[in-house]
Write an enzyme that holds these catalytic residues in place. Structure first.
Site: not given
Length: 460
Positions: A46, A372, A402, A432
């Site tokens: 992170n 994803r 990303r 998304h």
């Protein structure tokens, strides 16, 4: 009534506070030991992304001379100062957690991290042979001098820096990249699968111990580990992009050359080496962070998290099968809608629905969004099978995922090769969500079955 700045939290400091809560899970002794280590690696991953995206954006504002205040009234420079102050105590907590709690506890379970100097002569000989056979051939030392400019340091790579002194008295700084394709931690017994008990040697220590092989006839100073974080954010001018896919691929390549947002150095690194790195990487003193813990902890910890010590992990959670679907997916959906609550309800029925549709002669078309997913996704394979079976398959692939853009491009092209119609995102929007429609011919009547959900179609 508009809020005043002092009534608002700063966005960047708020994010660091969120990541501190991840760190709290690593510090919690009630969590299993390897799960605590996993939380440490998540914290560091992170933080890497925070510097690649958030911090680099603030640095660009400073470089551009922008004085626009954040919602809480801070300039970009003031936010960078506050971030620097906030990160230091978090890193200190990570060091205490790793060195005072996790590693000592692992030793009690037979797993020990050792230094090269602690190896026996026989162990050193075995590890040195491994270095010459497997590590030395892939190393490329790069020296800095008037004819050799400062080399490109890859984003998030682990590197060794050392001063090399020639017999003529000339001194140069040299950089050696620690190969990322080799295990970061090596079993001293060189077993492919780490046994228990185990003694583990960091790869960078083995490289450091054999630097004389790379610089024969030279006098070497002490080597020091360092790591670079680069700006990895980029914007796609979708309205001007004739080929969004091609532009995305170019932008991914440019990540390697982004400006440096952070330089991490091993604590104790001599000031002259830090100065050489800072000048060569064009970073300010504020962008240099000393580290006590191993750099690139996610790659370091991944080897430990995967140890065969199931008692030190949470038991695997397996979602239950919704009883409503026992009669078959299409048969059930023809009568009623079904709500699945993940992860308590397993995701498997969604995967089965796509697989069944791929081979069902009554299915005419499958239309789906993908954001994803894993590289070995059964959903991707099912869509390939459907296209090969002559069904009309259309997929909207969101490229703007990303750090997953390259993976998305790879399997999107695999779908295209199978005959799937692929649409690369939508201008001005980011897809998304889970959207799936299956068109089925049932006794001459076309019936549509849909799946709608949040997140992405990742089966794991």
């Amino acid at each position: 009534m508009p809020q005043r700045p002092y009534e608002l939290f700063n966005r960047e400091l708020s994010w660091l506070a969120f990541n501190a809560r991840v760190l709290e899970e690593a510090e919690d002794p009630s969590n299993p030991l390897l799960e605590r280590l996993r939380f440490l690696t998540i914290f560091h991953t992170n933080l890497d992304e925070f510097f690649m995206i958030r911090v680099s954006g603030l640095q660009q504002q400073v470089d551009a001379g922008t004085d626009i205040l954040s919602a809480d009234g801070l300039t970009p420079r003031a936010q960078l100062d506050a971030i620097h102050k906030a990160v230091a105590p978090l890193k200190a907590r990570v060091h205490r957690c790793l060195t005072e709690d996790i590693l000592p506890a692992l030793r009690k379970h037979g797993v020990t991290l050792c230094h090269y100097g602690e190896l026996t002569p026989d162990e050193r000989a075995r590890m040195d042979k491994y270095f010459h056979d497997n590590v030395y051939p892939v190393l490329t030392p790069l020296a800095v001098d008037p004819t050799h400019p400062f080399p490109l340091i890859s984003n998030l790579s682990v590197n060794l820096g050392v001063m090399v002194h020639a017999p003529t008295g000339e001194s140069r700084f040299a950089r050696i990249k620690v190969p990322a394709m080799l295990p970061r931690l090596l079993s001293v017994g060189l077993e492919r699968t780490i046994p228990i008990p185990a003694r583990l040697l960091p790869l960078e220590e083995l490289v450091a111990a054999n630097l004389s092989t790379l610089f024969p006839g030279m006098e070497l100073g002490t080597s020091w580990v360092f790591r670079v974080t680069r700006d990895a954010d980029f914007e796609i001018g979708e309205d001007e992009a004739d080929d969004l896919l091609a532009q995305m691929e170019r932008s991914i390549q440019q990540r390697r050359f982004g400006s440096v947002s952070r330089l991490e150095v091993q604590r104790g690194t001599p000031p002259e080496i830090v100065a050489i790195l800072a000048e060569g990487l064009e970073v300010s003193h504020q962008d240099v962070y000393e580290a006590d813990t191993p750099l690139a902890l996610p790659t370091f910890g991944a080897r430990l998290v995967g140890l065969d010590l199931p008692a030190l992990r949470w038991p695997a959670f397996v979602g239950g099968r919704n009883e409503v679907l026992q009669d078959g997916i299409f048969e059930t959906l023809r009568r009623r809608d079904v709500l699945l609550h993940h992860p308590f309800d397993a995701f498997a029925p969604v995967v089965e629905m796509i697989r069944e549709a791929a081979h069902d002669p009554a299915v005419l078309a499958i239309k789906q969004t993908l954001y994803r997913t894993s590289g070995d996704s059964p959903i991707i394979q099912a869509l390939v099978d459907a296209a090969m079976n002559g069904k009309q398959v259309a997929v909207v692939v969101e490229l703007k995922a990303r750090f997953d853009e390259a993976n998305n491009i790879e399997w999107a092209r695999r779908l295209e090769r199978a005959g799937v119609h692929v649409v690369y995102g939508m201008t001005g929007l980011k897809v998304h969500c889970k959207l799936l429609m299956i068109v089925r011919d049932e006794d001459g009547t076309l019936r549509r079955y849909a799946h709608i959900g949040t997140g992405n179609y990742n089966h794991v």
